[in-house]
Design an enzyme around this catalytic site. Structure first.
Site, PDB file in Angstrom:
ATOM      1  N   GLU A  78       0.809  -1.229   0.000  1.00 17.75           N
ATOM      2  CA  GLU A  78       0.000   0.000   0.000  1.00 17.75           C
ATOM      3  C   GLU A  78       0.841   1.278   0.000  1.00 17.75           C
ATOM      4  O   GLU A  78       0.361   2.351   0.335  1.00 17.75           O
ATOM      5  CB  GLU A  78      -0.972  -0.009   1.194  1.00 17.75           C
ATOM      6  CG  GLU A  78      -2.385  -0.444   0.853  1.00 17.75           C
ATOM      7  CD  GLU A  78      -2.529  -1.918   0.466  1.00 17.75           C
ATOM      8  OE1 GLU A  78      -1.575  -2.696   0.657  1.00 17.75           O
ATOM      9  OE2 GLU A  78      -3.581  -2.277  -0.072  1.00 17.75           O
ATOM     10  N   ARG A 100       2.616  -8.716   4.174  1.00 19.65           N
ATOM     11  CA  ARG A 100       1.674  -8.144   3.194  1.00 19.65           C
ATOM     12  C   ARG A 100       2.502  -7.519   2.084  1.00 19.65           C
ATOM     13  O   ARG A 100       3.246  -6.549   2.307  1.00 19.65           O
ATOM     14  CB  ARG A 100       0.776  -7.110   3.883  1.00 19.65           C
ATOM     15  CG  ARG A 100      -0.251  -6.505   2.977  1.00 19.65           C
ATOM     16  CD  ARG A 100      -1.656  -6.908   3.358  1.00 19.65           C
ATOM     17  NE  ARG A 100      -2.620  -6.189   2.529  1.00 19.65           N
ATOM     18  CZ  ARG A 100      -3.405  -5.237   2.979  1.00 19.65           C
ATOM     19  NH1 ARG A 100      -3.355  -4.864   4.253  1.00 19.65           N
ATOM     20  NH2 ARG A 100      -4.259  -4.646   2.176  1.00 19.65           N
ATOM     21  N   HIS A 150      -1.480   3.996  -1.770  1.00 17.46           N
ATOM     22  CA  HIS A 150      -2.534   4.963  -1.448  1.00 17.46           C
ATOM     23  C   HIS A 150      -2.549   6.141  -2.420  1.00 17.46           C
ATOM     24  O   HIS A 150      -3.580   6.771  -2.610  1.00 17.46           O
ATOM     25  CB  HIS A 150      -2.390   5.470  -0.015  1.00 17.46           C
ATOM     26  CG  HIS A 150      -2.830   4.453   1.002  1.00 17.46           C
ATOM     27  ND1 HIS A 150      -3.923   3.641   0.811  1.00 17.46           N
ATOM     28  CD2 HIS A 150      -2.325   4.103   2.205  1.00 17.46           C
ATOM     29  CE1 HIS A 150      -4.068   2.843   1.856  1.00 17.46           C
ATOM     30  NE2 HIS A 150      -3.102   3.099   2.712  1.00 17.46           N
ATOM     31  N   GLN A 191     -18.336   4.982   3.291  1.00 17.36           N
ATOM     32  CA  GLN A 191     -18.913   6.159   3.936  1.00 17.36           C
ATOM     33  C   GLN A 191     -18.752   6.178   5.455  1.00 17.36           C
ATOM     34  O   GLN A 191     -18.545   7.242   6.026  1.00 17.36           O
ATOM     35  CB  GLN A 191     -20.399   6.274   3.568  1.00 17.36           C
ATOM     36  CG  GLN A 191     -20.604   6.865   2.189  1.00 17.36           C
ATOM     37  CD  GLN A 191     -22.057   6.821   1.750  1.00 17.36           C
ATOM     38  OE1 GLN A 191     -22.416   6.104   0.837  1.00 17.36           O
ATOM     39  NE2 GLN A 191     -22.895   7.585   2.408  1.00 17.36           N
ATOM     40  N   TYR A 195       3.414   1.935   1.968  1.00 15.69           N
ATOM     41  CA  TYR A 195       3.986   2.292   3.272  1.00 15.69           C
ATOM     42  C   TYR A 195       5.498   2.040   3.276  1.00 15.69           C
ATOM     43  O   TYR A 195       6.078   1.612   2.288  1.00 15.69           O
ATOM     44  CB  TYR A 195       3.271   1.510   4.386  1.00 15.69           C
ATOM     45  CG  TYR A 195       1.860   2.016   4.646  1.00 15.69           C
ATOM     46  CD1 TYR A 195       1.643   3.308   5.120  1.00 15.69           C
ATOM     47  CD2 TYR A 195       0.749   1.213   4.420  1.00 15.69           C
ATOM     48  CE1 TYR A 195       0.357   3.780   5.365  1.00 15.69           C
ATOM     49  CE2 TYR A 195      -0.539   1.682   4.668  1.00 15.69           C
ATOM     50  CZ  TYR A 195      -0.729   2.972   5.136  1.00 15.69           C
ATOM     51  OH  TYR A 195      -1.992   3.433   5.372  1.00 15.69           O
TER      52      TYR A 195
HETATM   53  P1  NAP Z   1     -27.333  17.733  -2.208  1.00 11.44           P
HETATM   54  O1  NAP Z   1     -26.084  16.958  -2.003  1.00 11.44           O
HETATM   55  O2  NAP Z   1     -27.812  18.610  -1.129  1.00 11.44           O
HETATM   56  O3  NAP Z   1     -27.122  18.560  -3.537  1.00 11.44           O
HETATM   57  C1  NAP Z   1     -28.068  19.391  -4.023  1.00 11.44           C
HETATM   58  C2  NAP Z   1     -27.517  20.160  -5.217  1.00 11.44           C
HETATM   59  O4  NAP Z   1     -28.486  21.041  -5.631  1.00 11.44           O
HETATM   60  C3  NAP Z   1     -26.271  20.942  -4.930  1.00 11.44           C
HETATM   61  O5  NAP Z   1     -25.417  20.867  -6.048  1.00 11.44           O
HETATM   62  C4  NAP Z   1     -26.795  22.362  -4.767  1.00 11.44           C
HETATM   63  O6  NAP Z   1     -25.722  23.176  -5.176  1.00 11.44           O
HETATM   64  C5  NAP Z   1     -28.009  22.386  -5.655  1.00 11.44           C
HETATM   65  N1  NAP Z   1     -29.099  23.228  -5.197  1.00 11.44           N
HETATM   66  C6  NAP Z   1     -29.563  23.426  -3.935  1.00 11.44           C
HETATM   67  N2  NAP Z   1     -30.608  24.259  -3.930  1.00 11.44           N
HETATM   68  C7  NAP Z   1     -30.827  24.607  -5.217  1.00 11.44           C
HETATM   69  C8  NAP Z   1     -31.773  25.441  -5.843  1.00 11.44           C
HETATM   70  N3  NAP Z   1     -32.700  26.085  -5.156  1.00 11.44           N
HETATM   71  N4  NAP Z   1     -31.700  25.575  -7.179  1.00 11.44           N
HETATM   72  C9  NAP Z   1     -30.764  24.933  -7.882  1.00 11.44           C
HETATM   73  N5  NAP Z   1     -29.844  24.125  -7.338  1.00 11.44           N
HETATM   74  C10 NAP Z   1     -29.877  23.957  -6.012  1.00 11.44           C
HETATM   75  O7  NAP Z   1     -28.534  16.777  -2.529  1.00 11.44           O
HETATM   76  P2  NAP Z   1     -28.657  15.556  -3.524  1.00 11.44           P
HETATM   77  O8  NAP Z   1     -27.664  15.557  -4.606  1.00 11.44           O
HETATM   78  O9  NAP Z   1     -30.074  15.544  -3.884  1.00 11.44           O
HETATM   79  O10 NAP Z   1     -28.354  14.347  -2.617  1.00 11.44           O
HETATM   80  C11 NAP Z   1     -29.158  14.094  -1.478  1.00 11.44           C
HETATM   81  C12 NAP Z   1     -28.376  13.384  -0.434  1.00 11.44           C
HETATM   82  O11 NAP Z   1     -28.069  12.070  -0.842  1.00 11.44           O
HETATM   83  C13 NAP Z   1     -27.080  14.113  -0.156  1.00 11.44           C
HETATM   84  O12 NAP Z   1     -26.893  14.244   1.228  1.00 11.44           O
HETATM   85  C14 NAP Z   1     -26.069  13.228  -0.734  1.00 11.44           C
HETATM   86  O13 NAP Z   1     -24.851  13.256   0.017  1.00 11.44           O
HETATM   87  C15 NAP Z   1     -26.710  11.860  -0.668  1.00 11.44           C
HETATM   88  N6  NAP Z   1     -26.165  11.066  -1.745  1.00 11.44           N
HETATM   89  C16 NAP Z   1     -24.977  10.500  -1.529  1.00 11.44           C
HETATM   90  C17 NAP Z   1     -24.408   9.798  -2.533  1.00 11.44           C
HETATM   91  C18 NAP Z   1     -23.085   9.134  -2.305  1.00 11.44           C
HETATM   92  O14 NAP Z   1     -22.501   8.642  -3.229  1.00 11.44           O
HETATM   93  N7  NAP Z   1     -22.595   9.083  -1.117  1.00 11.44           N
HETATM   94  C19 NAP Z   1     -25.019   9.673  -3.756  1.00 11.44           C
HETATM   95  C20 NAP Z   1     -26.249  10.257  -3.954  1.00 11.44           C
HETATM   96  C21 NAP Z   1     -26.805  10.975  -2.929  1.00 11.44           C
HETATM   97  P3  NAP Z   1     -25.778  24.756  -5.293  1.00 11.44           P
HETATM   98  O15 NAP Z   1     -26.588  25.211  -4.102  1.00 11.44           O
HETATM   99  O16 NAP Z   1     -24.354  25.169  -5.277  1.00 11.44           O
HETATM  100  O17 NAP Z   1     -26.412  24.995  -6.602  1.00 11.44           O
HETATM  101 FE1  SF4 Z   2     -17.594   0.484   4.979  1.00 11.22          FE
HETATM  102 FE2  SF4 Z   2     -19.922  -0.547   5.730  1.00 11.22          FE
HETATM  103 FE3  SF4 Z   2     -19.755   0.878   3.471  1.00 11.22          FE
HETATM  104 FE4  SF4 Z   2     -18.682  -1.584   3.674  1.00 11.22          FE
HETATM  105  S1  SF4 Z   2     -20.856  -1.029   3.762  1.00 11.22           S
HETATM  106  S2  SF4 Z   2     -17.711   0.198   2.797  1.00 11.22           S
HETATM  107  S3  SF4 Z   2     -17.943  -1.562   5.761  1.00 11.22           S
HETATM  108  S4  SF4 Z   2     -19.410   1.615   5.540  1.00 11.22           S
END
Ligand code: NAP
Ligand code: SF4
Length: 677
Positions: free
Chosen positions: A167, A217, A255, A342, A169
């Site tokens: 990795e 490893r 990494h 996450q 290290y």
């Molecule tokens: P979000 O992360 O809050 O993003 C919303 C987007 O809309 C931002 O780009 C924001 O940027 C824009 N926005 C906000 N208000 C707006 C408005 N009035 N007009 C136009 N644009 C606006 O929400 P999301 O993408 O819907 O996701 C929802 C949740 O699911 C989030 O917490 C996200 O982290 C989670 N999620 C996570 C993953 C992952 O891979 N971990 C994948 C999908 C979703 P600006 O305000 O700069 O325009």
């Molecule tokens: Fe990490 Fe759990 Fe997501 Fe697997 S499911 S990558 S252990 S948070």
């Protein structure tokens, strides 16, 4: 269905002086638990995995000295008190019928400290500190500190150590000319560059005696420029075996590599072929690793002769009873690691204790308990998304009578959108697991049922998990037929053109962009295609396994422009360890990313934007389809109506707080509420 379904997985492994009960190693993970110094908590974390039947556990990396710690204050065996503390852990694992080895991790130039040391003063791109070059005495000190760590591990009751040589290290840094510019006996030829790792193994073996496991490893594919060749890997493996290693474990990628190695978009068992290349070239057992997350995949890898053992790490955060469930014919009930990072790696890099998106009890075993109730209640839960389903399962497992209402004809809520995204196929397994668990827990699931206030009148407790609705960005022209919601797109019901403008670049905007640029087979389900897309070659042909001529993505299915109003770089809020992968993947598909925009209006020709607070440089983004991904608001209508009717429902998930909602928070909140009811 019992162990017989997985004959290779459950075959014992005879190491001569000791036997492992099966072919599964729980790979090392830095959880942050050891740093809490709550040894009962550390012990319970590992003991739970031992009770679940893991053949051999490896701890998180322990620093051999202050300069080698991944960060200042990193845990290690530095004193007699540390030995006593670690005894609590090893005793608990042994009492649970398990075996445990301690990983010795010297971070070298990856140590987040101005005191970091390395073969040469070559700064890493992922650390702000340039390392000090070690002199002969400095090298001797590092070897001796690692030997002392191994000796103390034995005194603390560990069954062995894993010497971290991959990795990117410290030991790995000696192996390649990328980081080793020395001209003395520790640098230059490969013979010289591998002197340090081999010497560490030899001296550790001499210090701990014969009857103690030493895992080395070994980085089998560095995925960095001027990395090792397969010939060098084989030479090192042979030398490490001769120096006294008991087992060789696989390391994949440094990494700092710009190729993902464990993220969810990496196909399952994507690197088993790398380990297979070493099979038959050494006499000791070889372990393979990375993206092995079901008993079926593990069995397949072993039966194909890719390795003698498999290492799984994150799957044991997701489910401590992975092997017990596989052995008893309940593989369907194994909580799947969806490789999202996450709650584990993203936490580690954020200085928080690891846990698991799917299993909030991971690393919280002593605090979050699902105890059987002695006062069963009737509980009505509305919404079969992540929060509602988790609450239902935990409450029902504890003995409550749970009815779960869902207005759609399927469970999953927002998870169903995630699983439509190429590279997020693991979400299929997550929804499947929820279905099986709801059934096993005896939850009364009412699909296609929109619960009203009247329907909910007879329950002792009410839980509202009605999720979110899309935010209305109020852009003039958004009612035109070529303007779609992200739900229209990800549910596959909409006609989408060749030129798409995506409004909003949060997690969903990125997911939608990914969905739009792909067509045909998802690379996450096709190892050969994935290797071509990211430029993974064979270390037998090219140094470090970097393909020539590099990444060769398939052309995008359409032109996509992704926008946000904030002036910052797009994707800044994505996961710490996965955001770069999402950005790189979209870049490979030529997605145009624009920040700092105002959305002025939409017409048949496209989207009109301007830039900055003074609305400069107005222009039109030509688009035949516009997708709204502007975030969400809580869907609280039912909760509010219940409150108006004098009820006191619990409100969880997106219905509670929509901002920054993700499955991790939803599942955690559902589980914790249900544990308390
Ligand atoms: P979000 O992360 O809050 O993003 C919303 C987007 O809309 C931002 O780009 C924001 O940027 C824009 N926005 C906000 N208000 C707006 C408005 N009035 N007009 C136009 N644009 C606006 O929400 P999301 O993408 O819907 O996701 C929802 C949740 O699911 C989030 O917490 C996200 O982290 C989670 N999620 C996570 C993953 C992952 O891979 N971990 C994948 C999908 C979703 P600006 O305000 O700069 O325009
Ligand atoms: Fe990490 Fe759990 Fe997501 Fe697997 S499911 S990558 S252990 S948070």
């Amino acid at each position: 269905m019992t162990k017989a379904k997985y004959p290779h997985l459950f075959a014992p492994l005879d190491l001569g002086f000791t036997q492992l009960k099966n072919r599964v190693l729980m790979g090392s993970m830095h959880t942050g638990l050891e740093e809490t110094k709550d040894w009962a908590r550390v012990a319970e974390f590992y003991a739970a995995r031992a009770r679940g039947g893991v053949g051999l556990i490896v701890t998180g990396g322990m620093a051999p000295n202050a300069e080698g710690g991944v960060f200042p204050g990193a845990a290690g065996l530095f004193s007699d008190a540390d030995i006593t503390n670690h005894r609590v852990v090893t005793d608990a694992v042994h009492d649970a019928g398990g075996k445990i080895a301690m990983q010795i991790l010297h971070a070298g130039r990856y140590a987040y400290s101005p005191d970091c040391v390395a073969p040469s003063p070559v700064k890493s791109p992922i650390s702000p500190f340039a390392p000090k070059e070690l002199d002969e005495d400095g090298i001797e000190k590092q070897i001796s500190d690692m030997v002392i760590a191994a000796t103390r591990a034995k005194q603390a009751g560990y069954d062995g150590v894993e010497i971290m040589g991959s990795e990117g290290y410290f030991l790995n840094q000696f192996l390649v000319t990328h980081t080793n510019k020395r001209t003395d006996r520790w640098g230059g030829t490969y013979e010289n560059r591998m002197r340090l790792p081999v010497e560490v193994v030899r001296r550790c073996r001499a210090a701990v005696g014969a009857d103690f496991i030493i895992i080395f490893r070994l980085s089998m594919i560095d995925l960095i420029p001027n990395g090792s060749t397969h010939e060098e890997v084989t030479q090192l493996a042979t030398a490490v075996e001769a120096a006294g290693a008991t087992i060789i474990n696989t390391g994949i990628g440094w990494h700092e590599a710009r190729i993902p190695t464990i993220a969810t978009s990496v196909p399952r068992r994507a690197f088993a072929w790398v380990t297979k290349k070493l099979m038959g070239k050494v006499g000791i057992p070889v372990i393979t690793s990375n993206r092995i997350n079901t008993p079926e995949i593990a069995e397949e890898v072993l039966s194909a002769g890719c390795a003698d053992m498999v290492s799984m790490a994150r799957p044991f955060l997701a489910d401590a009873d992975f092997l017990a469930k596989a052995a008893s014919g309940n593989a369907d009930l194994i909580a799947p690691c969806i490789a999202c990072n996450q709650a584990c790696l993203d936490h580690t890099f954020g200085g928080k204790i690891s846990t698991c998106l799917v299993n909030p009890r991971a690393c919280y075993e002593t605090e979050l308990r699902y105890e059987p109730t002695d006062a069963p209640k009737s509980i009505g839960i509305v919404g079969a998304g992540a929060a509602g389903m988790m609450a239902a399962i935990v409450a029902a497992e504890r003995g409550h009578h749970v009815t779960l209402f869902e207005q759609a004809d399927q469970i999953g809520g927002q998870l169903n959108y995630a699983r439509a995204v190429p590279g997020k196929e693991e979400f299929h397994g997550l929804v499947h697991w929820f279905a099986k668990m709801l059934e096993a827990a005896g939850v009364d699931l009412r699909l296609s049922t929109r619960a009203s206030v009247a329907d909910l009148s007879g329950f002792d407790e009410l839980v509202i998990a009605t999720g979110v609705t899309a935010r209305d960005p109020k852009i003039p022209g958004q009612d035109l037929p070529h303007v779609l919601s992200y739900q229209d797109v990800l549910s596959g019901t909409a006609q989408i053109g060749d030129n798409v403008a995506v409004i909003g670049a949060g997690g969903i905007g990125f997911d939608v962009a990914e969905y739009l640029v792909h067509e045909g087979q998802s690379a996450a389900e096709d190892i050969a295609l994935w290797k071509t897309e990211w430029g993974v070659g064979d270390p037998e042909d090219t140094r470090g396994g970097l393909a020539i001529p590099g990444a060769q993505p398939t052309p995008p299915a359409r032109r996509v422009v992704l926008m946000q109003r904030k002036a910052e770089r797009l994707g800044k809020g994505l996961g710490k360890t996965t955001g770069w992968i999402h950005r790189a993947a979209l870049k490979m598909k030529a997605v145009e990313m624009i920040s700092g925009v105002n959305y002025e209006r939409i017409d048949e020709g496209g989207l009109y934007i301007s830039y900055g607070p003074s609305r400069e440089n107005p222009k039109m983004i030509e688009a035949d389809t516009i997708v709204l991904c502007a975030g969400q608001l809580s869907e609280r209508r039912l909760a509010d109506a219940l409150i108006d009717a004098g009820k006191t429902p619990y409100v969880i998930g997106g219905a509670d707080v929509a901002a920054e909602l993700d499955a991790k928070r939803a599942i955690n909140q559902g589980a914790r509420l249900a544990a308390s009811l």
